[in-house]
Design a protein around this motif. Structure first.
Motif, PDB file in Angstrom:
ATOM      1  N   ALA A   4     -38.092 -59.839 -64.451  1.00 17.57           N
ATOM      2  CA  ALA A   4     -38.572 -58.694 -65.309  1.00 17.57           C
ATOM      3  C   ALA A   4     -37.802 -58.229 -66.515  1.00 17.57           C
ATOM      4  O   ALA A   4     -38.433 -57.815 -67.433  1.00 17.57           O
ATOM      5  CB  ALA A   4     -38.566 -57.351 -64.309  1.00 17.57           C
ATOM      6  N   TYR A   5     -36.466 -58.352 -66.436  1.00 11.09           N
ATOM      7  CA  TYR A   5     -35.708 -58.059 -67.610  1.00 11.09           C
ATOM      8  C   TYR A   5     -36.065 -58.814 -68.776  1.00 11.09           C
ATOM      9  O   TYR A   5     -36.169 -58.423 -70.069  1.00 11.09           O
ATOM     10  CB  TYR A   5     -34.182 -58.239 -67.430  1.00 11.09           C
ATOM     11  CG  TYR A   5     -33.248 -57.843 -68.281  1.00 11.09           C
ATOM     12  CD1 TYR A   5     -32.623 -56.502 -68.612  1.00 11.09           C
ATOM     13  CD2 TYR A   5     -32.771 -58.633 -69.483  1.00 11.09           C
ATOM     14  CE1 TYR A   5     -31.961 -56.138 -69.510  1.00 11.09           C
ATOM     15  CE2 TYR A   5     -31.945 -58.347 -70.384  1.00 11.09           C
ATOM     16  CZ  TYR A   5     -31.436 -57.040 -70.509  1.00 11.09           C
ATOM     17  OH  TYR A   5     -30.624 -56.703 -71.460  1.00 11.09           O
ATOM     18  N   GLN A   6     -36.462 -60.133 -68.462  1.00  9.29           N
ATOM     19  CA  GLN A   6     -37.002 -60.949 -69.587  1.00  9.29           C
ATOM     20  C   GLN A   6     -38.202 -60.555 -70.416  1.00  9.29           C
ATOM     21  O   GLN A   6     -38.283 -60.795 -71.574  1.00  9.29           O
ATOM     22  CB  GLN A   6     -37.139 -62.451 -69.163  1.00  9.29           C
ATOM     23  CG  GLN A   6     -36.055 -62.880 -68.573  1.00  9.29           C
ATOM     24  CD  GLN A   6     -34.911 -63.605 -69.640  1.00  9.29           C
ATOM     25  OE1 GLN A   6     -35.513 -63.540 -70.503  1.00  9.29           O
ATOM     26  NE2 GLN A   6     -33.681 -63.311 -69.055  1.00  9.29           N
ATOM     27  N   VAL A   7     -38.980 -59.733 -69.718  1.00  5.84           N
ATOM     28  CA  VAL A   7     -40.304 -59.168 -70.485  1.00  5.84           C
ATOM     29  C   VAL A   7     -39.818 -58.139 -71.673  1.00  5.84           C
ATOM     30  O   VAL A   7     -40.147 -58.288 -72.702  1.00  5.84           O
ATOM     31  CB  VAL A   7     -41.067 -58.442 -69.562  1.00  5.84           C
ATOM     32  CG1 VAL A   7     -42.298 -57.818 -70.221  1.00  5.84           C
ATOM     33  CG2 VAL A   7     -41.428 -59.429 -68.413  1.00  5.84           C
ATOM     34  N   LEU A  64     -42.059 -51.245 -71.329  1.00  5.25           N
ATOM     35  CA  LEU A  64     -42.247 -49.958 -71.846  1.00  5.25           C
ATOM     36  C   LEU A  64     -41.268 -49.953 -72.669  1.00  5.25           C
ATOM     37  O   LEU A  64     -40.830 -49.418 -73.590  1.00  5.25           O
ATOM     38  CB  LEU A  64     -42.429 -48.989 -70.762  1.00  5.25           C
ATOM     39  CG  LEU A  64     -42.558 -47.480 -71.228  1.00  5.25           C
ATOM     40  CD1 LEU A  64     -43.350 -46.555 -70.119  1.00  5.25           C
ATOM     41  CD2 LEU A  64     -41.282 -46.750 -71.452  1.00  5.25           C
ATOM     42  N   THR A  65     -39.841 -50.101 -72.215  1.00  4.16           N
ATOM     43  CA  THR A  65     -38.596 -50.048 -72.823  1.00  4.16           C
ATOM     44  C   THR A  65     -38.648 -50.989 -73.943  1.00  4.16           C
ATOM     45  O   THR A  65     -37.829 -50.436 -74.815  1.00  4.16           O
ATOM     46  CB  THR A  65     -37.335 -49.961 -71.895  1.00  4.16           C
ATOM     47  OG1 THR A  65     -37.602 -51.280 -71.079  1.00  4.16           O
ATOM     48  CG2 THR A  65     -37.466 -48.873 -70.790  1.00  4.16           C
ATOM     49  N   GLY A  66     -38.814 -52.180 -73.703  1.00  2.81           N
ATOM     50  CA  GLY A  66     -38.836 -53.259 -74.839  1.00  2.81           C
ATOM     51  C   GLY A  66     -39.651 -52.804 -76.182  1.00  2.81           C
ATOM     52  O   GLY A  66     -39.262 -53.046 -77.175  1.00  2.81           O
ATOM     53  N   SER A  67     -40.701 -52.034 -75.882  1.00  3.82           N
ATOM     54  CA  SER A  67     -41.469 -51.663 -76.968  1.00  3.82           C
ATOM     55  C   SER A  67     -41.110 -50.594 -77.806  1.00  3.82           C
ATOM     56  O   SER A  67     -41.283 -50.207 -78.915  1.00  3.82           O
ATOM     57  CB  SER A  67     -43.134 -51.259 -76.683  1.00  3.82           C
ATOM     58  OG  SER A  67     -42.970 -50.161 -75.476  1.00  3.82           O
ATOM     59  N   THR A  68     -40.096 -49.833 -77.118  1.00  7.41           N
ATOM     60  CA  THR A  68     -39.581 -48.625 -77.752  1.00  7.41           C
ATOM     61  C   THR A  68     -38.068 -48.990 -78.656  1.00  7.41           C
ATOM     62  O   THR A  68     -37.785 -47.964 -79.396  1.00  7.41           O
ATOM     63  CB  THR A  68     -38.607 -47.489 -76.775  1.00  7.41           C
ATOM     64  OG1 THR A  68     -38.002 -48.150 -75.913  1.00  7.41           O
ATOM     65  CG2 THR A  68     -40.023 -47.050 -75.986  1.00  7.41           C
ATOM     66  N   VAL A  69     -37.531 -50.076 -78.924  1.00  3.27           N
ATOM     67  CA  VAL A  69     -36.732 -50.659 -79.642  1.00  3.27           C
ATOM     68  C   VAL A  69     -37.161 -51.814 -80.526  1.00  3.27           C
ATOM     69  O   VAL A  69     -37.961 -52.278 -80.136  1.00  3.27           O
ATOM     70  CB  VAL A  69     -35.226 -50.857 -78.598  1.00  3.27           C
ATOM     71  CG1 VAL A  69     -34.841 -49.806 -77.874  1.00  3.27           C
ATOM     72  CG2 VAL A  69     -35.580 -52.123 -77.928  1.00  3.27           C
ATOM     73  N   LYS A 101     -34.574 -53.777 -81.953  1.00  3.58           N
ATOM     74  CA  LYS A 101     -33.343 -54.500 -82.272  1.00  3.58           C
ATOM     75  C   LYS A 101     -32.887 -55.016 -81.014  1.00  3.58           C
ATOM     76  O   LYS A 101     -32.670 -54.453 -79.994  1.00  3.58           O
ATOM     77  CB  LYS A 101     -32.103 -53.888 -83.005  1.00  3.58           C
ATOM     78  CG  LYS A 101     -32.309 -53.318 -84.213  1.00  3.58           C
ATOM     79  CD  LYS A 101     -31.276 -52.523 -84.939  1.00  3.58           C
ATOM     80  CE  LYS A 101     -31.607 -51.926 -86.207  1.00  3.58           C
ATOM     81  NZ  LYS A 101     -30.628 -51.192 -86.883  1.00  3.58           N
ATOM     82  N   PRO A 102     -32.574 -56.355 -80.744  1.00  2.00           N
ATOM     83  CA  PRO A 102     -32.225 -56.909 -79.368  1.00  2.00           C
ATOM     84  C   PRO A 102     -31.073 -56.349 -79.044  1.00  2.00           C
ATOM     85  O   PRO A 102     -30.714 -56.097 -77.775  1.00  2.00           O
ATOM     86  CB  PRO A 102     -31.873 -58.226 -79.950  1.00  2.00           C
ATOM     87  CG  PRO A 102     -32.723 -58.766 -81.197  1.00  2.00           C
ATOM     88  CD  PRO A 102     -32.837 -57.501 -81.860  1.00  2.00           C
ATOM     89  N   GLU A 103     -30.058 -55.666 -79.829  1.00  4.31           N
ATOM     90  CA  GLU A 103     -28.820 -55.163 -79.394  1.00  4.31           C
ATOM     91  C   GLU A 103     -29.065 -53.740 -78.787  1.00  4.31           C
ATOM     92  O   GLU A 103     -28.198 -53.398 -78.124  1.00  4.31           O
ATOM     93  CB  GLU A 103     -27.835 -55.034 -80.481  1.00  4.31           C
ATOM     94  CG  GLU A 103     -28.234 -54.293 -81.625  1.00  4.31           C
ATOM     95  CD  GLU A 103     -28.871 -55.233 -82.743  1.00  4.31           C
ATOM     96  OE1 GLU A 103     -28.872 -54.750 -84.070  1.00  4.31           O
ATOM     97  OE2 GLU A 103     -29.214 -56.378 -82.517  1.00  4.31           O
ATOM     98  N   ASP A 104     -30.197 -53.527 -78.965  1.00  2.00           N
ATOM     99  CA  ASP A 104     -30.458 -52.059 -78.487  1.00  2.00           C
ATOM    100  C   ASP A 104     -31.161 -51.849 -77.055  1.00  2.00           C
ATOM    101  O   ASP A 104     -31.613 -51.095 -76.480  1.00  2.00           O
ATOM    102  CB  ASP A 104     -31.650 -51.050 -79.256  1.00  2.00           C
ATOM    103  CG  ASP A 104     -30.643 -50.872 -80.582  1.00  2.00           C
ATOM    104  OD1 ASP A 104     -29.618 -50.378 -80.485  1.00  2.00           O
ATOM    105  OD2 ASP A 104     -31.578 -50.670 -81.709  1.00  2.00           O
ATOM    106  N   VAL A 105     -31.673 -53.409 -76.721  1.00  2.00           N
ATOM    107  CA  VAL A 105     -32.480 -53.627 -75.431  1.00  2.00           C
ATOM    108  C   VAL A 105     -31.636 -53.131 -74.376  1.00  2.00           C
ATOM    109  O   VAL A 105     -32.200 -52.451 -73.543  1.00  2.00           O
ATOM    110  CB  VAL A 105     -32.776 -55.046 -75.398  1.00  2.00           C
ATOM    111  CG1 VAL A 105     -33.263 -55.338 -73.986  1.00  2.00           C
ATOM    112  CG2 VAL A 105     -33.813 -55.438 -76.468  1.00  2.00           C
ATOM    113  N   GLN A 106     -30.414 -53.428 -74.197  1.00  2.00           N
ATOM    114  CA  GLN A 106     -29.512 -53.009 -72.864  1.00  2.00           C
ATOM    115  C   GLN A 106     -29.528 -51.582 -72.837  1.00  2.00           C
ATOM    116  O   GLN A 106     -29.707 -51.019 -71.668  1.00  2.00           O
ATOM    117  CB  GLN A 106     -28.333 -53.514 -73.094  1.00  2.00           C
ATOM    118  CG  GLN A 106     -27.289 -53.759 -71.875  1.00  2.00           C
ATOM    119  CD  GLN A 106     -26.058 -54.549 -71.829  1.00  2.00           C
ATOM    120  OE1 GLN A 106     -25.688 -55.127 -72.885  1.00  2.00           O
ATOM    121  NE2 GLN A 106     -25.189 -54.094 -70.833  1.00  2.00           N
ATOM    122  N   SER A 107     -29.234 -50.911 -73.799  1.00  2.80           N
ATOM    123  CA  SER A 107     -29.221 -49.381 -73.489  1.00  2.80           C
ATOM    124  C   SER A 107     -30.582 -48.743 -73.232  1.00  2.80           C
ATOM    125  O   SER A 107     -30.560 -47.862 -72.319  1.00  2.80           O
ATOM    126  CB  SER A 107     -28.736 -48.776 -74.795  1.00  2.80           C
ATOM    127  OG  SER A 107     -29.520 -49.047 -76.092  1.00  2.80           O
TER     128      SER A 107
END
Length: 414
Positions: free
Chosen positions: A200-203, A298-303, A305-311
């Motif tokens: 799921a994280y890969q999405v 949902l969270t992926g679409s709100t950022v 930059k790849p570095e912001d994905v984790q937060s």
């Protein structure tokens, strides 16, 4: 439907071409093979000792033949001792010399007096041995007791009354009996969590990466945001199923090739692995993955930059971990009310319900309710995720905060 297929196909091709994906999966499969080879590796490094060499040589001196020649029975017991019994007097200096020359490692000197039987336990260094080994004491005691009992000429019934066979059985006060074993449940819980969470994280990672490469602009102009979200979820889900299948296949093949037959039987109870359990586990994997994948979309679409994905994924990660540990710890008491709740809650049911089925304590009503709750959750999460995604998809600025996300969801123009 065609657009959905195109997006899923594009996602699969994009994932399998990544070096990180290939390397990480190779590492996992190699680690599984190595894990099943650990016994062979240990034997190769240490060298296989013969049973005779691995036993401790002990000299037993029964000068007065107190045990009447029965001490040789020690060699037939599983004590890891090679006993050398002598019915003659041997001086301490000679015993010491045998220990120093490593002809023996230990010695017992048995003498009888009016008060009882004295036994001297002789070792090379007393500081290394606090007490006479308990298994050796028990064995000698049992041999002497059997010797004395045999002199009484007791019948078989009398012997049975002296040394009865105790058959222990564990029962619980709950109405339902728990089947299966905890190790198998915990192992499957970890595998399911890995499959659901990391797939799921890969999405989220895929959506953010495509934003930076401007691929998303091409996708938006050729299809709808709904198709993109569902297509990516399906594509990465298929990859996840293939990954898990590869892991299971590698484990089974490694078990067949590198381990002796029956080695895992004492660890995992394979009798509880049924086709119905496999179907249930597959259903909960798909539904659990869909739930978390849509949340990560949902969270992926709100950022941007790849570095912001984790937060950005932090809150979802916390939910996933809470769900996993809720199911994990309730397995210690699977018939508790909390375990029943964990099997219904959508954040924990993918990890919990398959194990209730494995243990034979899940009713058909509980399974149906759990599935309905999980499916309803997927529809709600999908609706929210697609709506937010459709507005945030082209956002290339800074990470959006919670208020902005809520504002987007309330926007009735979309």
């Amino acid at each position: 439907m065609k657009d959905l297929y195109v997006v899923a196909k594009f996602t699969i091709k994009d994932m399998v071409k990544r070096k990180s994906f290939i390397i990480s999966n190779l590492i996992i499969l190699i680690m599984i093979v190595i894990a099943f080879n650990i016994p062979n590796i240990i034997n190769t490094v240490k060298g296989e000792e013969t049973e005779e060499n691995s036993k401790t040589k002990i000299l037993i001196i029964d000068e007065n033949n107190v045990f009447e020649g029965t001490l040789n029975q020690l060699n037939n017991m599983e004590l890891n001792y090679e006993s050398i019994v002598k019915n003659e007097k041997i001086e301490f200096e000679e015993i010491r010399q045998k220990v120093e020359n490593e002809e023996i490692q230990e010695a017992l000197v048995i003498t009888e007096n009016d008060q009882g039987i004295d036994i001297e336990y002789i070792v090379k260094n007393v500081s290394m041995v606090r007490n006479v080994p308990e298994n050796l004491v028990n064995a000698i005691t049992a041999i002497y007791s059997n010797l004395q009992i045999s002199k009484l000429n007791l019948t078989q019934e009398q012997l049975q009354s002296i040394t009865p066979n105790f058959n222990f059985e564990i029962k619980q006060t709950e109405e339902q009996e728990v089947q299966g074993n905890q190790f198998a449940m915990m192992l499957m819980s970890i595998v399911l969590f890995y499959a659901i969470y990391f797939c799921a994280y890969q999405v989220s990672s895929s959506i953010t990466t495509e934003k930076t490469s401007k691929i998303i602009e091409t996708l938006v102009t050729s299809t709808t945001p709904k198709t993109i979200v569902l297509g990516k979820t399906i594509g990465i889900g298929i990859i996840g199923i293939v990954q898990i299948a590869a892991i299971i296949a590698t484990a089974l093949i490694s078990n067949a090739i590198f381990l002796e037959e029956g080695v895992l039987d004492g660890i995992i109870d394979f009798s509880n692995v049924t086709p119905f359990l496999g179907i249930i586990t597959g259903i909960y994997f798909i539904l659990g993955y869909a739930t978390y994948a849509l949340l990560y979309a949902l969270t992926g679409s709100t950022v941007s930059k790849p570095e912001d994905v984790q937060s950005a994924n932090g809150p979802i990660a916390i939910i996933a971990i809470v769900g996993f540990y809720l199911a994990y710890f309730t397995m210690m008491n699977p018939t508790s009310e909390l375990n029943k709740v964990a099997a219904i809650l959508p954040i924990s049911s993918p990890f919990c319900m398959p194990f209730r089925v494995m243990m034979g304590i899940a009713t058909n009503v509980e399974i149906i309710i759990s599935l309905l709750v999980l499916i309803a959750t997927i529809f709600i999460v999908a609706q929210v995720s697609i709506k937010i995604y459709s507005q945030a998809i082209l956002n290339t600025g800074s990470k959006m905060n919670f208020k902005e996300i809520v504002k987007m969801y309330k926007n009735k123009n979309v």
